[in-house]
Scaffold this active site. Sequence first.
Site, short mmCIF file in Angstrom:
data_model
loop_
_atom_site.label_atom_id
_atom_site.label_comp_id
_atom_site.label_asym_id
_atom_site.label_seq_id
_atom_site.Cartn_x
_atom_site.Cartn_y
_atom_site.Cartn_z
N ASP A 414 3.54 23.45 2.43
CA ASP A 414 3.00 24.50 1.99
C ASP A 414 1.53 24.21 2.75
O ASP A 414 1.01 22.80 2.47
CB ASP A 414 3.32 24.73 0.46
CG ASP A 414 2.81 25.31 -0.15
OD1 ASP A 414 3.05 26.72 0.82
OD2 ASP A 414 2.03 25.99 -1.30
N ASP A 617 6.87 28.05 -4.11
CA ASP A 617 7.84 27.99 -3.28
C ASP A 617 8.56 27.41 -3.25
O ASP A 617 9.86 26.87 -3.06
CB ASP A 617 6.97 27.25 -2.10
CG ASP A 617 6.03 25.88 -2.82
OD1 ASP A 617 6.52 25.78 -4.00
OD2 ASP A 617 5.16 25.65 -2.17
P1 ADP Z 1 -0.66 30.07 -0.31
O1 ADP Z 1 0.58 30.22 0.59
O2 ADP Z 1 -1.70 28.96 0.80
O3 ADP Z 1 -0.22 29.24 -1.94
P2 ADP Z 1 -0.08 32.68 -1.76
O4 ADP Z 1 0.87 33.25 -1.34
O5 ADP Z 1 -0.21 31.97 -3.60
O6 ADP Z 1 -0.91 31.34 -1.18
O7 ADP Z 1 -1.67 33.73 -2.28
C1 ADP Z 1 -1.41 34.03 -0.75
C2 ADP Z 1 -3.23 34.88 -0.60
O8 ADP Z 1 -2.99 35.91 -1.53
C3 ADP Z 1 -4.24 33.79 -0.67
O9 ADP Z 1 -4.90 33.20 0.50
C4 ADP Z 1 -5.37 35.08 -1.39
O10 ADP Z 1 -6.25 35.65 0.26
C5 ADP Z 1 -4.53 35.92 -1.43
N1 ADP Z 1 -4.33 35.40 -3.18
C6 ADP Z 1 -3.07 35.51 -4.01
N2 ADP Z 1 -3.54 35.62 -4.88
C7 ADP Z 1 -5.12 35.38 -5.44
C8 ADP Z 1 -5.68 35.21 -6.01
N3 ADP Z 1 -5.75 35.23 -7.72
N4 ADP Z 1 -7.17 36.16 -6.15
C9 ADP Z 1 -8.10 36.45 -5.12
N5 ADP Z 1 -6.74 36.41 -4.37
C10 ADP Z 1 -5.71 35.75 -4.53
MG MG Z 2 0.95 27.28 -3.10
#
Ligand code: ADP
Ligand code: MG
Length: 725
Positions: A414, A617
């Site tokens: 991740d 995840d």
């Molecule tokens: P990762 O796989 O890196 O853990 P997430 O699935 O949590 O990422 O989030 C994916 C994308 O969704 C982030 O890169 C962002 O663009 C957007 N995102 C998620 N949560 C937020 C939030 N609280 N505020 C702004 N953007 C968010």
């Molecule tokens: Mg994450």
Amino acid sequence: MAMDKIDISISGMHCASCAALITRALEKTKGVATANVNYASGRAHVEFDKKVVSEKDLSKAIEAQGYKAKLGFDLDNEKKLREKEIAELKLKLIIGIALSIPTLALGMFLMEFPYRPWLLFLLATPVQFYVGASFFTGAWSALRNRTATMDTLIALGTGTAYLYSLAFLAGLVMEQYFEVAATLITLVVLGKYLEAVAKGRTSEAIRKLMDLSPKKARVIRNGKEIEISAEKVKVGDTILVKPGEKIPVDGIVAEGDSAVDESMVTGESMPVEKMKGSRVVGGTINGHGMLRFKATKVGKDTVLAQIVKLVEEAQGSRADIQRFADMISAYFVPVVVVIAAATFAAWYFVLGGAFQFALVAAISVLVIACPCALGLATPTAIMVGTGLGAQKGILIKNAEALEMMHKINAIVFDKTGTITNGKPVVTDIVSLNGASESGILRLAASIEQYSEHPLADSIVQEAKKRNLTLEKATGFKAIAGHGVSASIMGKQYALGNLKLMKKTSVPANKFNRRISALESNGKTVMVLASGKEACGLVAVADTIRESSAPAIRELKQLGIESWLITGDNERTARAIAKKAGIRNVFAGVLPNEKADYVKKIQSRGMKVAMVGDGINDAPALAQADIGIVMGSGTDVAMEAGSIVLMRSDAMDVPRAIKLGRATISKIKQNMFWAMIYNVIGIPVAAGMLYPFTGILLSPIIAGGAMALSSVSVVANSLTLRWAKL
Ligand code: ADP
Ligand code: MG
């Protein structure tokens, strides 16, 4: 249906076939789903249905086999039992040696000694029935259960020699074997003694962990400082820790500054700075400063207690590879008895050898055969391997995980919080509608104050740094993998990636260039939209962990391909992946889709480990052949994976792989030597070499070899403690 589980301490097991016997007896009991009896630790783990069979019945089932059972298992108790066992064996060993040496001298050399036959009888009999008592009682209880254990072999072998010698005493035959019977028993007891001592060492690592648990705590009650036993601390108590003292329970610092040595719990050698608001963990050692903290977790809930429980459970679990050994053990002893009988028959009836010669060969077969070495091969290595892992901050939940580790050939990482530090900081703020930068940031932070996402945290932190006052937002909503939305003073706002903009039909094409420029630098860009109009961009950058690139390199050297998976956009993901040295990237993946990507790699025939922070995840961790949770320090998400890395050091991933490989190769070595030993030893003992070379093993040498072989298996497992990880 949820099964009930219980651990039972068992004493009186002399060898691995005892464990097999108890396992069978338990599994035959109605209401028992599975039973795993670990000979090395003297512990049974049983899954059963309380409605069908009671816990009492389980211990009765064990006692019916001639063993002692005690409900529950704890290491203190196990230690006591083991110490008692070792003391008993030691006493028997001393008596055995003291009597066997004159028996040997008399039996082999001093042929003319006055009253020789009667002296031999007097010396050998206590060895047979006191020193060797447990072999006979063990053989008897096995017989009553219509099975045979290693006790059967020893009892048969030495019993035959002893009985034949009685016939000599009665003047019926010309030869006596008192010295053979006595020396054999003493040798086997010597082997058992060494084995018991070595077995104790296999659980040393976990005992060290347990010894960490603090005994005393200094709490403040009614304004007074008093010292109480650490077990009596309650959640909410205020605790005072002076420099150099052990932190008694888990908690949050209320006052003070210090650095704490957490190496014993996390494996992290650098002291960790603690200040107001920091978390402290029981069992760790305070440095130079004074700390006052509020207890948040006590007793069984502390991180240390959970680690101990987890390692204990892992050590009691059964590896797949052991099934093979169990299967062999089940047939081993009866087969050996048959071979011994056949040996006698072949020499005496078929080849026309002397009765004594045939008898000696048969006895040698009985005593050289060693089912124990085979039974010890797996559990001892698992115990040492999991213990070594725990010392290095690599917690392995069960033997299967350790086993699976050596099969892994793909690892999916991740991004956020795993490859990166997971502590992004705001780097750029772009206004798209003429508002000020801080105006954009203030709005963004006003929404994000309700989110727990690391991205949200970075925005709120930045706003705090700039002393902005946040607005109250209502109707806050988080859309996984997209972003967040809320309304402020009646206006609807959305903040997130381009996917979110598309979803809420906010046109953002105009800014694509600016966004991609930021993204190519590895930054994550969020668009702030007011209603249907984009009004600002906030870019954050997360730093890649120092250990990520070396870890990926190391994995490559181990022959393992790495993947990066993230909900972030392709460009940012690629930029980070490049820095880490990862070529395969899955970007723009929604949290609930991550498991599908893991499946995709698995469908190519790969064994996949997923490394994540366990926060969003969990499904992917579960889908993977192994889920590895990388904790940050002491913040352990133990539920999510089958391996927990206590430190946030990516190098622990290749270390865990190496630990798995080292353990499995140790098991295989053990199995090989245990097998080859029997495969060669039994025919030689049966006299197969005699026609060609004139070599016939004396039963004494056969017995010595037997004793040595199980000791050597345990010793070989113990060398795993020095494995290079
Ligand atoms: P990762 O796989 O890196 O853990 P997430 O699935 O949590 O990422 O989030 C994916 C994308 O969704 C982030 O890169 C962002 O663009 C957007 N995102 C998620 N949560 C937020 C939030 N609280 N505020 C702004 N953007 C968010
Ligand atoms: Mg994450």
